[in-house]
Write an enzyme that holds these catalytic residues in place. Structure first.
Site, short mmCIF file in Angstrom:
data_model
loop_
_atom_site.label_atom_id
_atom_site.label_comp_id
_atom_site.label_asym_id
_atom_site.label_seq_id
_atom_site.Cartn_x
_atom_site.Cartn_y
_atom_site.Cartn_z
N ASP A 171 0.89 -1.16 0.00
CA ASP A 171 0.00 0.00 0.00
C ASP A 171 0.93 1.21 0.00
O ASP A 171 1.66 1.43 0.98
CB ASP A 171 -0.87 -0.04 1.27
CG ASP A 171 -1.86 1.11 1.32
OD1 ASP A 171 -1.59 2.17 0.72
OD2 ASP A 171 -2.90 0.96 1.98
N SER A 180 -2.41 14.13 -13.97
CA SER A 180 -3.67 14.46 -14.63
C SER A 180 -3.57 15.89 -15.13
O SER A 180 -2.84 16.71 -14.55
CB SER A 180 -4.81 14.34 -13.61
OG SER A 180 -5.95 15.04 -14.05
N TYR A 236 -8.82 16.64 -5.35
CA TYR A 236 -8.07 15.78 -6.27
C TYR A 236 -7.09 16.63 -7.10
O TYR A 236 -5.91 16.29 -7.24
CB TYR A 236 -9.04 15.03 -7.20
CG TYR A 236 -8.34 14.27 -8.29
CD1 TYR A 236 -7.57 13.15 -7.98
CD2 TYR A 236 -8.39 14.69 -9.61
CE1 TYR A 236 -6.90 12.47 -8.97
CE2 TYR A 236 -7.72 14.01 -10.61
CZ TYR A 236 -6.98 12.89 -10.29
OH TYR A 236 -6.30 12.21 -11.26
N1 LIG Z 1 -8.16 6.88 -16.01
C1 LIG Z 1 -8.18 8.20 -16.09
O1 LIG Z 1 -9.01 8.80 -16.79
C2 LIG Z 1 -7.15 9.00 -15.34
C3 LIG Z 1 -7.12 10.39 -15.51
C4 LIG Z 1 -6.15 11.14 -14.83
C5 LIG Z 1 -5.22 10.52 -14.01
N2 LIG Z 1 -5.30 9.17 -13.85
C6 LIG Z 1 -4.33 8.56 -12.95
O2 LIG Z 1 -3.73 7.46 -13.61
C7 LIG Z 1 -3.41 6.47 -12.64
C8 LIG Z 1 -4.02 5.14 -13.03
O3 LIG Z 1 -5.41 5.31 -13.22
P1 LIG Z 1 -6.38 4.11 -13.65
O4 LIG Z 1 -7.49 4.73 -14.40
O5 LIG Z 1 -5.60 3.03 -14.29
O6 LIG Z 1 -6.93 3.69 -12.21
P2 LIG Z 1 -7.39 2.26 -11.66
O7 LIG Z 1 -7.82 1.34 -12.73
O8 LIG Z 1 -8.36 2.58 -10.54
O9 LIG Z 1 -6.05 1.69 -11.03
C9 LIG Z 1 -5.47 2.29 -9.94
C10 LIG Z 1 -4.29 1.43 -9.54
O10 LIG Z 1 -3.67 2.08 -8.43
C11 LIG Z 1 -3.52 1.13 -7.40
N3 LIG Z 1 -3.62 1.76 -6.11
C12 LIG Z 1 -4.56 2.62 -5.65
N4 LIG Z 1 -4.31 2.95 -4.37
C13 LIG Z 1 -3.18 2.28 -4.03
C14 LIG Z 1 -2.41 2.20 -2.84
N5 LIG Z 1 -2.78 2.89 -1.73
N6 LIG Z 1 -1.33 1.43 -2.83
C15 LIG Z 1 -0.95 0.73 -3.93
N7 LIG Z 1 -1.63 0.77 -5.09
C16 LIG Z 1 -2.73 1.53 -5.12
C17 LIG Z 1 -4.64 0.11 -7.59
O11 LIG Z 1 -4.23 -1.14 -7.06
P3 LIG Z 1 -4.85 -1.84 -5.75
O12 LIG Z 1 -6.26 -1.35 -5.61
O13 LIG Z 1 -4.76 -3.29 -6.07
O14 LIG Z 1 -3.93 -1.44 -4.65
C18 LIG Z 1 -4.70 0.04 -9.11
O15 LIG Z 1 -3.77 -0.88 -9.59
C19 LIG Z 1 -3.93 6.99 -11.30
O16 LIG Z 1 -2.89 7.65 -10.63
C20 LIG Z 1 -5.00 7.96 -11.72
O17 LIG Z 1 -5.28 8.94 -10.74
C21 LIG Z 1 -6.23 8.41 -14.49
#
Ligand SMILES: NC(=O)c1ccc[n+]([C@@H]2O[C@H](COP(=O)([O-])OP(=O)(O)OC[C@H]3O[C@@H](n4cnc5c(N)ncnc54)[C@H](OP(=O)(O)O)[C@@H]3O)[C@@H](O)[C@H]2O)c1
Length: 203
Positions: free
Chosen positions: A63, A147, A162
């Site tokens: 984590d 982001s 955020y």
């Molecule tokens: N998708 C978008 O549109 C978007 C836009 C802007 C920025 N982002 C950023 O891009 C990144 C990935 O986004 P995503 O869409 O792929 O999100 P996602 O599918 O929700 O995946 C998030 C990942 O982060 C891990 N995670 C969350 N909290 C954690 C913690 N405390 N310790 C370790 N791992 C943790 C989760 O793993 P576990 O739950 O297994 O720990 C999961 O593998 C994030 O930083 C997100 O904020 C995404």
């Protein structure tokens, strides 16, 4: 990309979404990848599905909000693989937190958001830098997934907490880049922007 073959990458949040895709791509291109996540079983599943690819994926439970987890994860890398050449700080979360409607539940959400997006990134970067230094790696690369909300103040209410966490990522990434440049290090620090905005929608 060839120069990274056989080298070690740590990808945080490798259990789903963007992190899972990045880990997969790096393994396919021959890197030794350590995928961190709380849902480590999902990373283990991914590792099995990539068994016949050029590189390899190791799953380590962590984590990123927890100092002990982060230190132990990088200790695992130190003991089992030596150094780290690439760190992708991808683990992160969004948060809907209207500032005029805060309560204890919301305070916890803010802590989780900053703990993951900011402290997680700071601690993983610091531990990765230590491992790079210990192993004389001066061409490493730290990539922070961010982001567009880390660059402008959105009109959408509820997203400012955020967005603030993402501004912190912007500032800390540039700060680290400048400190490394001042120290004449060749380690690179990059931001990769992800947009949440569907095309054509006003932020
Ligand atoms: N998708 C978008 O549109 C978007 C836009 C802007 C920025 N982002 C950023 O891009 C990144 C990935 O986004 P995503 O869409 O792929 O999100 P996602 O599918 O929700 O995946 C998030 C990942 O982060 C891990 N995670 C969350 N909290 C954690 C913690 N405390 N310790 C370790 N791992 C943790 C989760 O793993 P576990 O739950 O297994 O720990 C999961 O593998 C994030 O930083 C997100 O904020 C995404």
């Amino acid at each position: 990309m060839d120069r990274w073959e056989g080298r070690v990458a740590v990808v945080t949040g490798a259990s789903s979404g963007i992190g899972k895709s990045i880990a997969t791509e790096l393994v396919e291109r021959g890197m030794i990848v350590v995928g961190l996540a709380r849902r480590v079983e999902l990373v283990q599943d991914l590792s099995r599905s990539l068994a016949d690819r050029k590189g390899k994926l190791f799953a380590v439970k962590a984590d990123v909000r927890k100092e002990d987890d982060v230190v132990e994860a990088f200790d695992w890398v130190r003991k089992n693989l030596g150094g780290v050449h690439v760190l992708v700080n991808n683990a992160g979360m969004g948060a809907y937190s209207p500032l005029t409607n805060m309560d204890r539940e919301q305070y916890e959400k803010v802590q989780t958001c900053f703990g993951t997006n900011v402290m997680g990134m700071v601690m993983c970067s610091s531990e990765a830098l230590k491992l790079m230094r210990e192993n004389g790696i001066d061409d490493g690369h730290i990539i922070n997934i961010n982001s567009v909300l880390g660059h402008f103040i959105t009109r959408r209410c509820g997203l400012h907490v955020y967005s603030a966490s993402r501004y912190a990522v912007t500032v800390l990434t540039e700060g680290l880049r400048r400190e490394l440049a001042e120290a004449k290090s060749m380690i690179r620090v990059t931001i990769a922007e992800i947009t949440v905005r569907p095309v054509g929608e006003d932020a």
